[in-house]
Design a protein around this motif. Structure first.
Motif, PDB file in Angstrom:
ATOM      1  N   GLN A  41       0.807  -1.216   0.000  1.00  0.00           N
ATOM      2  CA  GLN A  41       0.000   0.000   0.000  1.00  0.00           C
ATOM      3  C   GLN A  41       0.841   1.267   0.000  1.00  0.00           C
ATOM      4  N   TRP A  42       2.153   1.128   0.254  1.00  0.00           N
ATOM      5  CA  TRP A  42       3.043   2.298   0.268  1.00  0.00           C
ATOM      6  C   TRP A  42       4.068   2.226  -0.866  1.00  0.00           C
ATOM      7  N   ARG A  43       3.825   1.336  -1.801  1.00  0.00           N
ATOM      8  CA  ARG A  43       4.787   1.134  -2.876  1.00  0.00           C
ATOM      9  C   ARG A  43       4.835   2.348  -3.798  1.00  0.00           C
ATOM     10  N   GLY A  44       6.033   2.673  -4.276  1.00  0.00           N
ATOM     11  CA  GLY A  44       6.202   3.825  -5.150  1.00  0.00           C
ATOM     12  C   GLY A  44       6.484   3.433  -6.583  1.00  0.00           C
ATOM     13  N   ILE A  45       6.683   4.453  -7.430  1.00  0.00           N
ATOM     14  CA  ILE A  45       6.963   4.231  -8.843  1.00  0.00           C
ATOM     15  C   ILE A  45       7.946   5.294  -9.318  1.00  0.00           C
ATOM     16  N   GLY A  46       8.752   4.943 -10.316  1.00  0.00           N
ATOM     17  CA  GLY A  46       9.741   5.883 -10.822  1.00  0.00           C
ATOM     18  C   GLY A  46      11.094   5.683 -10.165  1.00  0.00           C
ATOM     19  N   SER A  47      12.068   6.518 -10.528  1.00  0.00           N
ATOM     20  CA  SER A  47      13.427   6.341 -10.022  1.00  0.00           C
ATOM     21  C   SER A  47      14.023   7.571  -9.360  1.00  0.00           C
ATOM     22  N   ASN A  48      13.330   8.672  -9.383  1.00  0.00           N
ATOM     23  CA  ASN A  48      13.947   9.917  -8.911  1.00  0.00           C
ATOM     24  C   ASN A  48      13.690  10.153  -7.430  1.00  0.00           C
ATOM     25  N   TYR A  49      14.119   9.180  -6.617  1.00  0.00           N
ATOM     26  CA  TYR A  49      13.949   9.271  -5.182  1.00  0.00           C
ATOM     27  C   TYR A  49      15.300   9.492  -4.513  1.00  0.00           C
ATOM     28  N   ILE A  50      15.267   9.930  -3.268  1.00  0.00           N
ATOM     29  CA  ILE A  50      16.501  10.166  -2.510  1.00  0.00           C
ATOM     30  C   ILE A  50      16.291   9.700  -1.067  1.00  0.00           C
ATOM     31  N   VAL A  51      17.398   9.585  -0.331  1.00  0.00           N
ATOM     32  CA  VAL A  51      17.349   9.310   1.104  1.00  0.00           C
ATOM     33  C   VAL A  51      17.905  10.529   1.820  1.00  0.00           C
ATOM     34  N   ARG A  52      17.124  11.058   2.767  1.00  0.00           N
ATOM     35  CA  ARG A  52      17.534  12.232   3.540  1.00  0.00           C
ATOM     36  C   ARG A  52      17.030  12.080   4.965  1.00  0.00           C
ATOM     37  N   ASP A  53      17.931  12.239   5.930  1.00  0.00           N
ATOM     38  CA  ASP A  53      17.573  12.113   7.340  1.00  0.00           C
ATOM     39  C   ASP A  53      16.942  10.749   7.624  1.00  0.00           C
ATOM     40  N   ASN A  54      17.539   9.701   7.018  1.00  0.00           N
ATOM     41  CA  ASN A  54      17.069   8.318   7.156  1.00  0.00           C
ATOM     42  C   ASN A  54      15.625   8.152   6.688  1.00  0.00           C
ATOM     43  N   THR A  55      15.240   8.963   5.720  1.00  0.00           N
ATOM     44  CA  THR A  55      13.884   8.945   5.178  1.00  0.00           C
ATOM     45  C   THR A  55      13.941   8.838   3.660  1.00  0.00           C
ATOM     46  N   LEU A  56      13.139   7.934   3.110  1.00  0.00           N
ATOM     47  CA  LEU A  56      13.035   7.801   1.663  1.00  0.00           C
ATOM     48  C   LEU A  56      11.954   8.746   1.150  1.00  0.00           C
ATOM     49  N   TYR A  57      12.338   9.658   0.253  1.00  0.00           N
ATOM     50  CA  TYR A  57      11.386  10.551  -0.415  1.00  0.00           C
ATOM     51  C   TYR A  57      11.206  10.042  -1.832  1.00  0.00           C
ATOM     52  N   TYR A  58       9.955   9.755  -2.205  1.00  0.00           N
ATOM     53  CA  TYR A  58       9.732   9.105  -3.487  1.00  0.00           C
ATOM     54  C   TYR A  58       8.368   9.476  -4.067  1.00  0.00           C
ATOM     55  N   GLN A  59       8.128   8.995  -5.280  1.00  0.00           N
ATOM     56  CA  GLN A  59       6.888   9.267  -6.002  1.00  0.00           C
ATOM     57  C   GLN A  59       5.853   8.202  -5.655  1.00  0.00           C
ATOM     58  N   ASN A  60       4.738   8.649  -5.123  1.00  0.00           N
ATOM     59  CA  ASN A  60       3.688   7.718  -4.715  1.00  0.00           C
ATOM     60  C   ASN A  60       2.930   7.172  -5.930  1.00  0.00           C
ATOM     61  N   TYR A  61       2.484   5.930  -5.805  1.00  0.00           N
ATOM     62  CA  TYR A  61       1.723   5.302  -6.893  1.00  0.00           C
ATOM     63  C   TYR A  61       0.233   5.612  -6.760  1.00  0.00           C
ATOM     64  N   ILE A  62      -0.333   5.278  -5.603  1.00  0.00           N
ATOM     65  CA  ILE A  62      -1.741   5.591  -5.312  1.00  0.00           C
ATOM     66  C   ILE A  62      -1.828   6.126  -3.885  1.00  0.00           C
ATOM     67  N   PRO A  63      -2.311   7.373  -3.686  1.00  0.00           N
ATOM     68  CA  PRO A  63      -2.681   8.331  -4.729  1.00  0.00           C
ATOM     69  C   PRO A  63      -1.447   8.946  -5.371  1.00  0.00           C
ATOM     70  N   PHE A  64      -1.576   9.415  -6.588  1.00  0.00           N
ATOM     71  CA  PHE A  64      -0.472  10.024  -7.319  1.00  0.00           C
ATOM     72  C   PHE A  64      -0.006  11.290  -6.602  1.00  0.00           C
ATOM     73  N   GLY A  65       1.257  11.317  -6.199  1.00  0.00           N
ATOM     74  CA  GLY A  65       1.761  12.476  -5.480  1.00  0.00           C
ATOM     75  C   GLY A  65       3.100  12.190  -4.828  1.00  0.00           C
ATOM     76  N   LEU A  66       3.403  12.917  -3.778  1.00  0.00           N
ATOM     77  CA  LEU A  66       4.655  12.768  -3.052  1.00  0.00           C
ATOM     78  C   LEU A  66       4.469  11.812  -1.879  1.00  0.00           C
ATOM     79  N   ALA A  67       5.544  11.108  -1.528  1.00  0.00           N
ATOM     80  CA  ALA A  67       5.487  10.206  -0.371  1.00  0.00           C
ATOM     81  C   ALA A  67       6.835  10.200   0.335  1.00  0.00           C
ATOM     82  N   LYS A  68       6.790   9.888   1.632  1.00  0.00           N
ATOM     83  CA  LYS A  68       8.030   9.702   2.378  1.00  0.00           C
ATOM     84  C   LYS A  68       7.839   8.589   3.393  1.00  0.00           C
TER      85      LYS A  68
END
Length: 474
Positions: A278-305
Motif C-alpha cells: 500500500q506504500w509502494r512507489g513508482i519511478g526512479s527519482n527518489y533520494i534518502v535524507r535524514d534516514n527517510t526515503l522521499y519518493y513518487q507515490n503510486y496511489i494516490p499520485f503524489g509525493l510520499a516519504k
C-alpha cells in the motif's frame, strides 16, 4: 591385459592468486599395444567453462601497479600540505610587512618596495607551481579511475559466469584500493576546495570523469530503474552509510542499506527493507535524507516519504501536477526529488505549464510546499535535473558518449541562463542523477551501474555572465 586407472588431480594456483585452486578430473587408461609394447593414454575431462586463471592473474598484477601509483600520489599529498603551510606563513609575513609600510609612509624607500615586490613574485611563482601539481594529480586520479573501471567490469563478468568465491578474494583487494583512492581524492579536494557545505560560489564549472563502483547488488544490467548514493542529511553514526534500490520495472519494491562503501561493493547490506504494497512507489527519482526515503507515490499520485527510524509513512497530493510528462529516456519519472545545502526540493510539471518544469521547496517537517517557481525548461527534452545551493541544473544528451549540463535556474534571484558543461556517460541510459551536499558529488544510476562524479565550483564573489531571461514565481 587392459587396466583402467581413474584419478583426480588438484591444480594449484600461482602464488599471485593467494592460494586459489581448481579441481579437474582426469582419466588415464593403460593399454597393452601390439607387439607387447605398453603405452599410457591420458584424457582430461575439464568443466565446460573453466575458470580464467590468466585473467585473474592479470587483474591482480594491475592492482599492484595501481596501488604503487596511488602510494606515490599519497606521498605528493603530504608534500602539498607542507608546501601550503609554508606558503601561507610567507603570505602572512608579507602581509605584516605591507601593513608596517602603510603605517610608516615616511620611512618607505624604493629599495624596500622592490624587495617586497620580489618576495611577492616569488610566492606567486610557487603558488602557480603548486596549482600545476594539483592539476597533474587530478589527471592521475582520473587515469586510475579508468583503470579501476575496466577491472571492475572484468570482475563483474567473471563473478556472473564463474565461481563467485574465487573472484571475491581479488575484489576485496580492489575495494581496498578504491577506498584509498577515495581518501586520497578527499584530501586533494580539501586542499584544493575546503568549502564543502558552502554556497560561496557562482556555480559548477567542471565535472570529473565517471567513477564506476560496480554493477548493482543483483549483478544485472537489466535493473535499469533505480538509484544509489548517500544520505544527504545523515543521522548520527550513519555518516558513511550507502543505499541502493533497483528493479527491472519502474516500481519501488525494496531498498538496501550498507554501513560503508566496502559493504556496498561486497553486496552485504545491514538492512534490506521491503516496501509494503500500500506504500509502494513508482519511478526512479527518489533520494534518502535524514534516514527517510522521499519518493513518487503510486496511489494516490503524489509525493510520499517513509522514515526508516520510526517506520512511519506520509503522502501529499500536489494540486495541478501533471502525469503526462516524463524525462526523455525513461518513463514514469514524474516527481524528481533533490537535496542540497539549503534543504529538500521536488521538480515536476503541471497541467498549466504544458510540459515546462516547476521547481518547489519542501518543508521537511510538514511535508508541504513552501514556494514554487516556473521555468522555461521543457521536461521531455532533457534527461534529469538536480539542485545545488538553491540552483536547478538540467542535463541533456549531446552524443553517444557525452552529457551536457546546459541550463541553470537560480531560485534566489529567479533568473535562468544557458551554460555548457560536458561530462562523460558510462552507459547509455540513466534513471537517477542527484547531487549530495555532504561530499559535493553527483550520484548516477547508469543502466544498473553505480557511477559518481566530482564537481568543481567557481568560487568568486559575483556571477561572470548575465542571465538570459527572468522568471517570476508562480
Amino acid at each position: 591385459m587392459i587396466g583402467t586407472l581413474y584419478f583426480f588431480a588438484l591444480l594449484s594456483s600461482t602464488p599471485a592468486l593467494g592460494g586459489l585452486s581448481q579441481w579437474s578430473e582426469l582419466s588415464a587408461e593403460i593399454m597393452a599395444g601390439s607387439g607387447g609394447a605398453d603405452f599410457c593414454s591420458c584424457d582430461a575431462f575439464l568443466p565446460s567453462s573453466t575458470f580464467p586463471l590468466k585473467d585473474l592473474v592479470m587483474v591482480e598484477q594491475t592492482a599492484e601497479q595501481i596501488y604503487h601509483k596511488l602510494e606515490m600520489e599519497m606521498g605528493k599529498m603530504e608534500d602539498y600540505e607542507i608546501k601550503m603551510t609554508q606558503y601561507a606563513e610567507r603570505i602572512i609575513e608579507l602581509t605584516t610587512d605591507i601593513e608596517i609600510l602603510e603605517k610608516k609612509t615616511d620611512t618607505n624607500n624604493d629599495a624596500t618596495l622592490e624587495d617586497l615586490e620580489v618576495k611577492i613574485k616569488q610566492v606567486e611563482a610557487l603558488i602557480k607551481e603548486l596549482q600545476l601539481s594539483f592539476k597533474s594529480s587530478t589527471t592521475v586520479f582520473e587515469s586510475l579511475h579508468q583503470e579501476i573501471t575496466l577491472i571492475v567490469e572484468t570482475l563483474d563478468q567473471m563473478e556472473k559466469t564463474h565461481d563467485r568465491n574465487l573472484v571475491l578474494l581479488t575484489r576485496r583487494e580492489y575495494i581496498k584500493i578504491q577506498m584509498e583512492l577515495e581518501e586520497c581524492e578527499r584530501r586533494h579536494q580539501e586542499l584544493f576546495n575546503p568549502n564543502i557545505g558552502s554556497c560561496a560560489h557562482t556555480g559548477i564549472i567542471k565535472v570529473s570523469k565517471p567513477i564506476v563502483s560496480q554493477l548493482n547488488a543483483h549483478l544485472s544490467s537489466g535493473y535499469i530503474y533505480g538509484g544509489w548514493g548517500k544520505d544527504s542529511k545523515p543521522i548520527r553514526d550513519r555518516e558513511s552509510m550507502y543505499w541502493f534500490s533497483g528493479d527491472s520495472g519502474a516500481y519501488i519494491n525494496n531498498i538496501r542499506f550498507y554501513t560503508n562503501y566496502k559493504n556496498l561493493v561486497l553486496r552485504t547490506p545491514f538492512l534490506h527493507h521491503t516496501m509494503p504494497n500500500q506504500w509502494r512507489g513508482i519511478g526512479s527519482n527518489y533520494i534518502v535524507r535524514d534516514n527517510t526515503l522521499y519518493y513518487q507515490n503510486y496511489i494516490p499520485f503524489g509525493l510520499a516519504k517513509y522514515n526508516f527510524t520510526s517506520a512511519t509513512y506520509e503522502s501529499r497530493v500536489i494540486p495541478g501536477a501533471s502525469k503526462t510528462f516524463s524525462y526523455a529516456k525513461l518513463s514514469y519519472q514524474i516527481f524528481d526529488f533533490a537535496a542540497d545545502e539549503t534543504g529538500l526540493w521536488v521538480a515536476y510539471t503541471t497541467d498549466e505549464s504544458n510540459g515546462k518544469m516547476v521547481v518547489a521547496k519542501i518543508n521537511e517537517e510538514s511535508f508541504g510546499i513552501v514556494e514554487q517557481w516556473q521555468t522555461s525548461l521543457y521536461k521531455p527534452s532533457i534527461n534529469n535535473v538536480f539542485m545545488v545551493c538553491g540552483v536547478l541544473y538540467a542535463v541533456r544528451t549531446v552524443d553517444i558518449q557525452n552529457e551536457e549540463i546546459f541550463f541553470m535556474f537560480d531560485t534566489k534571484t529567479r533568473q535562468e541562463k544557458q551554460i555548457s558543461i560536458l561530462f562523460e556517460r558510462f552507459q547509455d541510459k540513466y534513471s537517477n542523477l542527484d547531487y549530495n551536499p555532504t561530499d559535493q558529488k553527483l550520484y548516477m544510476y547508469n543502466d544498473g551501474y553505480y557511477v559518481k562524479y566530482h564537481l568543481w565550483f567557481n568560487h568568486t564573489t559575483e556571477a561572470t555572465a548575465k542571465p538570459l531571461m527572468v522568471q517570476n514565481p508562480i
